[in-house]
Motif scaffolding. Structure first.
Motif, short mmCIF file in Angstrom:
data_model
loop_
_atom_site.label_atom_id
_atom_site.label_comp_id
_atom_site.label_asym_id
_atom_site.label_seq_id
_atom_site.Cartn_x
_atom_site.Cartn_y
_atom_site.Cartn_z
N ASN A 73 26.81 -14.45 17.30
CA ASN A 73 27.25 -13.07 17.32
C ASN A 73 27.72 -12.63 15.93
N PHE A 97 34.72 -17.99 25.70
CA PHE A 97 33.28 -18.24 25.93
C PHE A 97 32.65 -18.93 24.73
N ASP A 127 26.83 -18.51 27.12
CA ASP A 127 25.45 -18.03 27.25
C ASP A 127 24.55 -19.22 27.56
N PHE A 171 26.51 -16.17 31.14
CA PHE A 171 26.15 -14.76 30.90
C PHE A 171 24.64 -14.63 31.10
N ARG A 185 14.58 -8.64 22.38
CA ARG A 185 15.19 -9.32 23.52
C ARG A 185 14.24 -9.42 24.72
N GLU A 188 14.17 -12.71 26.49
CA GLU A 188 15.30 -13.17 27.30
C GLU A 188 15.19 -12.78 28.78
N LYS A 224 22.91 -8.96 33.55
CA LYS A 224 23.09 -8.14 32.37
C LYS A 224 21.74 -7.61 31.90
N HIS A 225 21.71 -6.63 31.03
CA HIS A 225 22.82 -5.84 30.51
C HIS A 225 22.75 -4.51 31.20
N MET A 268 27.42 -7.43 33.39
CA MET A 268 27.82 -7.12 32.00
C MET A 268 27.28 -5.74 31.64
N PHE A 271 25.09 -2.40 25.74
CA PHE A 271 25.53 -1.75 24.51
C PHE A 271 25.05 -0.30 24.40
N ASP A 303 30.17 -6.00 27.11
CA ASP A 303 29.47 -6.89 26.18
C ASP A 303 30.31 -6.96 24.90
N TYR A 304 29.96 -7.90 24.08
CA TYR A 304 30.69 -8.25 22.86
C TYR A 304 31.13 -7.02 22.05
N MET A 335 35.28 -7.93 26.37
CA MET A 335 34.86 -9.12 25.64
C MET A 335 35.05 -8.93 24.14
C1 BGC Z 1 24.94 -10.23 23.82
C2 BGC Z 1 25.18 -10.77 25.21
C3 BGC Z 1 25.92 -12.08 25.13
C4 BGC Z 1 27.20 -11.88 24.35
C5 BGC Z 1 28.07 -13.13 24.24
C6 BGC Z 1 26.20 -10.22 22.98
O1 BGC Z 1 25.91 -9.93 21.66
O2 BGC Z 1 24.41 -8.91 23.93
O3 BGC Z 1 23.95 -10.93 25.87
O4 BGC Z 1 26.16 -12.56 26.42
O5 BGC Z 1 26.87 -11.43 23.04
O6 BGC Z 1 27.50 -14.08 23.43
#
Ligand code: BGC
Length: 759
Positions: A73, A97, A127, A171, A185, A188, A224-225, A268, A271, A303-304, A335
């Protein structure tokens, strides 16, 4: 001026959300739709200070020194591990986490259970996307198996490894429908299709959560998301989403709903904004729809730093405002921003957030901790011995190899170049992914190690021996390698067959890795052109996290395998297919268009008023250089057999309250065994709302020995023909439907029509 406008709007949004909530008839209904908790949990809440309550809604990245969380991140300026331990003991955190295994978890949980005032167990999240230490194919690759049951099994293995390492909550699954392959993404999720997305979402939730969420090999899933994160304009990650409520309900929402219906207890927020409202600040999405309409009983995590990001969106004026908006919209837990801990107590004291709402979110979080068995035994998933015993076992690696070979898609196999004989041929493996402990696991792996994964050359040598195999890199991924092309051409000239290992590296897809051109990078394309000139037969072994637009010598190679990022057993899985130990059975879960400029391209698009059957008719919906079709469509994939579709048995009509039983005979007239994914598509010819040119409704994977055939039967119900009508409700209308049982979204297979008749 603009500040004033933002603050007024934000204030209005917040204030009206409180008032609407207090007066809402949904309130009673929502209170009924909460998870049950024992009286002891309510007694605990009654004892908590405002700060302790806010702490239960505050999730932070683990700060274990040298830990993985700090390398993922955007960089965070979180505390040291000791500082974080202090915060946990002081009740400022609900959990952490992406931490570092059972030893770290034990240290933190012991301190909290020993020293904190209320002794509320921490929750550990991570994750765990496609494996913990045993890594499986990236989720879009695994979706190519068209075997939701396989995804359930790989999730089960991942849960058993991760839960052994102290992790209570993953997550995952990421169920965002990805119709634009520029979006990084894509790798994913389960690709571009709604039905496939629903089935994989549910399977992955079942796999992670198991039958008993309290079991020490089960962990909570997080869908998510939420929502429509994959609909980002231009395929640009985090970008604006502006879709109609109809498309939202028809395309983007069903996979989330399937995940919740399968029992996922967390969601979750995404963004992105949707039509002007960031998901983190959207009470309609997080409350009215998710809880009111769908009856979701778990909790919503942001989310973050997603709450804080509403400032940059221009939706909140500062961190306090962002906290109020997110919390009142329905984000129960924040988060990584620390905002909830910093601002919720004062917001309650100042009357901007009702304490009753705070209590309700805390209760939701504690209810989930209870459902996970953490109050009974805070250490139930924390056991370093078990962690070791469950990690990368033979059985787990066998599942990884099975998943790897089942995820591979054979796009093309001219002249039956594949499978290759194991002996008697000189093989040149050429390309940046020919060899080396990199780009094997995929972009979104927290704990797996590429160094432990099997690369292509290792897999090929294990299957075909070492004496006839040469390896030449030829090019770097995005830059030429000096002398590389000359060496590659020499290697090709000295060989009987070339395996061209090219495509995307791990860091070209995943979060924040959008591309404008979805092609093989230019230096590798140049390598392919030079190698093709040798005239040697080429098998392209494509590495990719998304659908690609293939060009030139890559497109023209006689054989092409799509191999994604296959995880721990990459090279072995590919070798199983190359040398015929396994007849490929994967099918594309995303379209491969002719050209990047067609993006977003998806098979279930609408017809225009001027469809374009070819390139010659003027004034048609086509580009100057291509019809708007796929080079390799969704659902496409060959086997080593020769598959024929015949004998459609389709009744002329389906009664309003009846079912429609339809069948076709699928035969393997080839000399090798095959597994075929038999797909059923429909098109509703005329509707009060226009319908897609095709929609996948069902599929079945069958095994066919050489010379064998099978009658494959599907049963459709009226609900399978529904769409989101003018009133934004599921609707079905009598009329004529096309139906195909076919090997892809663009193939004819066998085709007929039936009428849905209202008596
Ligand atoms: C992502 C999420 C992830 C979270 C925690 C975010 O940047 O969008 O999918 O679960 O970070 O790592």
């Amino acid at each position: 001026m603009s500040d004033l406008r933002i603050s007024r709007r934000a204030a209005l949004a917040g204030a009206s959300a409180i008032m609407a909530w207090a007066a809402s008839p949904a309130r009673a209904l929502l209170q009924a739709a909460e998870l049950d908790v024992p009286a002891s949990v309510d007694a605990l809440i009654a004892k908590m200070t405002l700060e302790e309550k806010a702490g239960q809604l505050n999730l932070m990245a683990a700060a274990w020194s040298g830990g993985v969380a700090t390398t993922l991140n955007p960089p965070s300026s979180g505390p040291s591990f000791d500082g974080q331990l202090g915060d946990a003991v002081a009740g400022k955190l609900t959990g952490v986490f992406n931490g570092n295994g059972a030893a770290m978890a034990r240290r933190m949980q012991s301190a909290v259970m020993r020293e904190s005032r209320l002794k509320i167990p921490l929750i550990f999240a991570a994750d765990v996307i496609h494996g913990h230490r045993t890594i499986f194919p990236v989720p879009v690759g695994e979706a190519a198996s068209f075997e939701p049951d396989l995804a359930e099994r790989t999730a089960r293995v991942a849960a058993s490894e991760a839960a052994g390492a102290g992790i209570d909550w993953t997550f995952f699954p990421m169920v965002d429908v990805a119709r634009d392959q520029r979006w990084g993404r894509t790798m994913e999720g389960a690709g571009e299709d709604v039905r496939l997305g629903e089935l994989f979402a549910a399977a992955r939730v079942r796999g992670f959560q198991g039958r008993d969420l309290k079991a020490n090999d089960a962990m909570m899933a997080c869908v998510k998301h939420f929502a429509a994160y994959g609909a980002a304009e231009g395929g640009l990650d985090y970008n604006t989403v502006d879709v109609s409520e109809r498309t939202l309900r028809e395309v983007y929402l069903p996979p989330y709903k399937a995940g919740f219906d399968a029992g996922a207890l967390s969601a979750m927020a995404s963004f992105n904004e949707i039509s002007g409202v960031p998901a983190h600040g959207n009470p309609w999405l997080l409350d009215t729809l998710l809880r009111g309409e769908w009856g979701f009983k778990g909790f919503v995590v942001g989310d973050y730093t997603g709450d804080e990001e509403m400032i940059a969106h221009g939706f909140a004026k500062d961190s306090r405002d962002a906290t109020r908006i997110a919390f009142l919209a329905g984000v129960d837990m924040s988060m990584q921003s620390n905002n909830y801990f910093l601002h919720l107590p004062a917001l309650v004291r100042d009357g901007d957030v009702p304490e009753e709402r705070l209590d309700r979110s805390v209760r939701r979080v504690l209810a989930v901790k209870h459902a996970l068995g953490l109050f009974d035994d805070p250490f139930r998933r924390i056991d370093p011995k078990r962690e070791k015993a469950r990690t990368r076992t033979k059985a787990n690696l066998a599942v990884s190899r099975e998943a790897a070979r089942k995820s591979i898609v054979l796009l093309k196999n001219d002249g039956d170049l594949l499978p290759l004989p194991r002996t008697g041929r000189k093989i040149a493996i050429i390309g940046p992914f020919a060899e080396g402990k990199h780009d094997l696991n995929g972009p979104w792996v927290v704990y797996g190690d590429n160094a432990q994964a099997v690369d292509l050359a290792e897999g090929v040598r294990a299957a075909a021996g070492t004496s006839n195999v040469t390896v030449t890199l030829g090019s770097k991924v995005e830059e030429p390698l000096p002398g590389g092309i000359e060496a590659a051409v020499a290697a090709a000239n000295a060989a009987d067959v070339v395996l061209l290992a090219i495509g995307e590296s791990e860091n070209m897809s995943g979060e924040a890795q959008s591309r404008t051109e979805i092609v093989v990078p230019a230096p590798q394309q140049a390598l392919a052109e030079a190698v093709a000139k040798t005239g040697k037969p080429i098998v392209v072994v494509l590495k990719n996290g998304r659908g690609l637009a293939l060009e030139g010598a890559v497109k023209d190679a006689p054989a092409i395998l799509v191999t994604w990022f296959l995880g721990s057993e990459s090279g072995n899985g590919i070798a199983d297919v190359l040398f015929g130990a396994y007849s490929p059975s994967g099918r594309l879960p995303v379209s491969f268009p002719h050209d990047s400029g067609q993006s977003p391209y998806y098979y279930d698009h609408k017809a225009t008023g001027r469809p374009a059957p070819n390139l010659t008719e003027p004034y048609r919906a086509r580009y100057r250089t291509t019809t708007n079709t796929a080079l390799y469509p969704f659902g496409h994939g060959l086997t080593y057999g020769v598959i024929e579709y015949r004998g459609l048995e389709l009744p002329q009509s389906m009664g309003w309250d009846g079912t429609l039983t339809v069948s076709a005979t699928v035969a393997n007239t080839g000399k090798r065994a095959a597994e075929e994914v038999v797909q059923l598509y429909i098109r509703d010819r005329v509707g009060s709302v226009t319908r897609p040119v095709r929609e996948l409704k069902a599929f079945r994977k069958i095994a066919l020995a050489p010379g064998a055939s099978e009658k494959v039967t599907f049963t459709l119900r009226r609900a399978d023909l529904e769409f989101i009508g003018l009133e934004l409700k599921p609707t079905v209308e009598p009329g004529t439907f096309d139906l195909w049982i076919a090997p892809s979204a663009q193939a004819d297979g066998v085709h007929g029509t039936f009428d849905l008749v209202k008596a």
